[in-house]
Design an enzyme around this catalytic site. Sequence first.
Site, PDB file in Angstrom:
ATOM      1  N   ASP A   1      45.618  41.007  29.833  1.00 22.00           N
ATOM      2  CA  ASP A   1      46.991  40.582  30.089  1.00 22.00           C
ATOM      3  C   ASP A   1      47.413  39.379  29.260  1.00 22.00           C
ATOM      4  O   ASP A   1      48.587  39.048  29.191  1.00 22.00           O
ATOM      5  CB  ASP A   1      47.123  40.157  31.567  1.00 22.00           C
TER       6      ASP A   1
HETATM    7  C1  GLC Z   1      43.537  40.529  35.911  1.00 22.97           C
HETATM    8  C2  GLC Z   1      44.511  41.652  36.111  1.00 22.97           C
HETATM    9  C3  GLC Z   1      44.177  42.854  35.295  1.00 22.97           C
HETATM   10  C4  GLC Z   1      43.901  42.450  33.878  1.00 22.97           C
HETATM   11  C5  GLC Z   1      42.851  41.370  33.797  1.00 22.97           C
HETATM   12  C6  GLC Z   1      42.621  40.875  32.406  1.00 22.97           C
HETATM   13  O1  GLC Z   1      42.339  40.835  36.572  1.00 22.97           O
HETATM   14  O2  GLC Z   1      44.598  42.020  37.468  1.00 22.97           O
HETATM   15  O3  GLC Z   1      45.222  43.779  35.337  1.00 22.97           O
HETATM   16  O4  GLC Z   1      43.517  43.583  33.199  1.00 22.97           O
HETATM   17  O5  GLC Z   1      43.243  40.273  34.582  1.00 22.97           O
HETATM   18  O6  GLC Z   1      43.701  40.148  31.920  1.00 22.97           O
HETATM   19  C1  GLC Z   2      47.283  35.614  34.147  1.00 21.03           C
HETATM   20  C2  GLC Z   2      45.799  35.811  34.324  1.00 21.03           C
HETATM   21  C3  GLC Z   2      45.392  37.245  34.230  1.00 21.03           C
HETATM   22  C4  GLC Z   2      46.297  38.066  35.103  1.00 21.03           C
HETATM   23  C5  GLC Z   2      47.765  37.821  34.734  1.00 21.03           C
HETATM   24  C6  GLC Z   2      48.730  38.630  35.530  1.00 21.03           C
HETATM   25  O1  GLC Z   2      47.616  35.848  32.853  1.00 21.03           O
HETATM   26  O2  GLC Z   2      45.064  35.072  33.385  1.00 21.03           O
HETATM   27  O3  GLC Z   2      44.050  37.364  34.583  1.00 21.03           O
HETATM   28  O4  GLC Z   2      45.995  39.402  34.943  1.00 21.03           O
HETATM   29  O5  GLC Z   2      48.050  36.478  34.925  1.00 21.03           O
HETATM   30  O6  GLC Z   2      48.838  38.168  36.832  1.00 21.03           O
END
Ligand code: GLC
Ligand code: GLC
Length: 855
Positions: free
Chosen positions: A527
């Site tokens: 993300d």
């Molecule tokens: C969080 C989110 C997931 C994402 C991950 C890596 O665990 O829930 O959707 O893939 O972070 O950013």
């Molecule tokens: C932030 C976190 C990630 C998560 C995203 C969406 O970027 O680092 O892990 O998936 O938020 O909530």
Amino acid sequence: MDLQARFFCGRIEGLEFLFQGANLEDFGGTMKFGFFDDKEREYVINEPLTPYPWINYLGNEKFFSLISNTAGGYAFYTDARLRRLTRYRYNDIPLDCNGRYFFIKDGDAIWNPGFKPMKTKLDKYECRHGFGYTKIASEKNGLAADVLYMVPNGENCEVEMVTLTNKGKSDKDISLVSFIEWCLYNGQTDGENFQRNLSTGEVEIEGSVIYHKTEYRERRNHFAFYSVNSPIDGFDTDRETFLGLHNSLDEANVILSGKSGNSVADGWSPIASHRLNCTLKAGESKTYVFILGYIENPEDKKFISEKDVKQPFKATNKYSGIVNKEKAYALQEKFSTKEKVEAAYNALRSFWDETLSHFAISTGDEKLDRMAVWNQYQCVVTYNFARSASYFESGIGRGLGFRDTSQDMLGAAHQLPSKRIRERLYDVAATQFEDGSAYHQFQPLTKRGNADIGSNFNDDPLWLVLGVGNYIRETGDKDFLKVEVPFDNSETNKATMFEHLKRSYNYIPNHMGPHGLPLIGRADWNDCLNLNCFSKDPNDSFQTCTNKEGKNAESVMIAQMFVYVTPDYAAMCRIMGDEAEAKKAEDLCKKMEAAICSAGWDGDWYIRAYDDFGHKIGSKECDDGKIFIETQGFGTMAQCGADKGYPAKALDSVKKYLDSKYGICIVDPPYSSYHVELGEVSSYPPGYKENGGIFCHNNPWVIIGEIKTGRPNDAWEHYKKIAPAYLEEISEIHRTEPYVYAQMIAGKTAGRFGEAKNSWLTGTAAWNFVALSQFICGLQPAYEGLRIEPRLPEHVKKAEMTRKFRGVTYHINVVNKKNDGKIVISVDKGNAKIDGTLVSAENGCSEVFLTATVG
Ligand code: GLC
Ligand code: GLC
């Protein structure tokens, strides 16, 4: 070690060494705060001051509670944001200081069975977190308190059963006072809209039951109550009366004075507290049942008239109408005795025994066997909660994630009734758009896509293919592909589930970039790889801000995912009789693999992505961020470039650059400064979260990749580094619960290397279950049957495994001679067809006994 002494040495004196490389030796060889009771399937905590609140989840359908080992936490109905019943303050000081508390006054001693909030030194303390229930048992001055907390299956309430036993030699006069604080239902406005909500609180008190009817007079058709099955000696519903305006919970007026205020809340912060005074003879026990319940009434049956009132009651004011409590009485009656509570408790335990019986192993390695049990429990909890409510997720932010939910199904499909998996996959697919893209998140209560976050995370569509594929492999429910599913929740615009998958799959080749690799959009699985964001404004959200057209930045990971899901997709095309689409997919897949091998290979590992300028991300050419885990994981799971030996090389590079004693870091070296062209990944301090943390979610991709590359011993080394049962002895360092995975452990460059955060709700649960059950134990649901390819660690010489699959129970006896050797399956009892490692029971045979000889 004595509780307080340990607390002192671990947390205060020891701080210097604690986070600058704590050593096991400093703790006398163990940092345990409890142990696994394998027979009872409970984690037993015997020191209340755990390194972080260690929690459990109660509830399995609509009513849920979070409960810590000191009875902190809160309850809600279905949606932690819109129907929150009790109040909790995240990130408060002291931590975890609101919950459902029982105060016991025995002479001068005032204490709580769960230690908090009074923090009186106890003679004995024990918290047992089991599946769907928590038990706290304590003792002080010869008085024992045993409390069972649970949400019975099928009921909208939390039942709390308190048993007090006088173990002393003389009579005791005791008072027991309960306490909860109501939330004004909307968890978000409850914490911010004080100009309104400090004036709205309303209650009724009838007999021993306190009713929370805030806003019931207008649009709410629901209320909550807190009851006890015994006459009371006082009550409180006004927080200020209970506490005193300037006091905290360990110095509440009502508790210290030994007298309840019988207060009737009028706005401010309504609470519910009962007082029970009792005399316990030596050896005598008394049991009380408290119920925190949630009730909905139809619009025309919300109120009763004064003439129908059966017993005197008190209420905030006379203008709000009298709540119709018929359904509440019925619920109170259901759990009015100890026997009824025990029956519900036994039913709950049977439910979990059944749920966890679909995959069971006995390997002789007790930690591994434990993981099989607890990992599955965590999978059900993540199915229930997605990423909404934990001690790290406030429950008011995110709904269900499209990719998160699709992945969660990988850990739930084998154990939950197929109806529940099917419904959830349907809800996910119903938030898809016609072009195959999807809302990134949707709300569990309304099931609508969340417009604030929108779409354009280009990996999303492929996870649906994986989730549905896994479901059909597990259940054989091919008809699911023919079910009509809406696009964007529209009742007038629908297509079959198969058509949804087609749009998902083809979304990728329809959105390709300059190197013949898929465009990344806002981000892919990571993300924080926001390659079109280009944000310089601290007020932007990395997740939603987009400043580039998105025509250049590409993701190697999406390319690999595409290769990984193609066999599933092609198989489903063939189930639907669409041979042409299956062939087309297989051709596209070959092309994609070729693109990965040319533009996505860096010599010793797979590149991660290309930025908007066409520069490589995750390459030896980069200053920081030379290598990422995701593409090593998916590249090896998909075996991209296997003929050229790429998977083995990539896995060696993982060991060399990313691995650490606490697991595999997500990127190395982490970004030391902010890169506008990369986004959030470079915003985190080095070693944390996506910038170099150990993201437990994708460690299992490498584990699976290792097994697919024929290296089960390397897979095992990676597995055990992050499996919580193996970290129990370093609880002071790891900090979160030793019975569940956390999303992230601080990476090797972090100041607090080895420290976990975000326990419980993470895709880690599902993926580690896939790694364990399908690859280490090797029991893979396939379209044509159950594939059995155990690749157990070397030290496990013999194992027994049970797998319930499509109505048949398979018992597999594994003889592990050489774990990377040839596998031979034979039938010991029952009728089954065997084709290499693929097994399927003959019609009518419901139990099959097999031996798998490895090596
Ligand atoms: C969080 C989110 C997931 C994402 C991950 C890596 O665990 O829930 O959707 O893939 O972070 O950013
Ligand atoms: C932030 C976190 C990630 C998560 C995203 C969406 O970027 O680092 O892990 O998936 O938020 O909530």
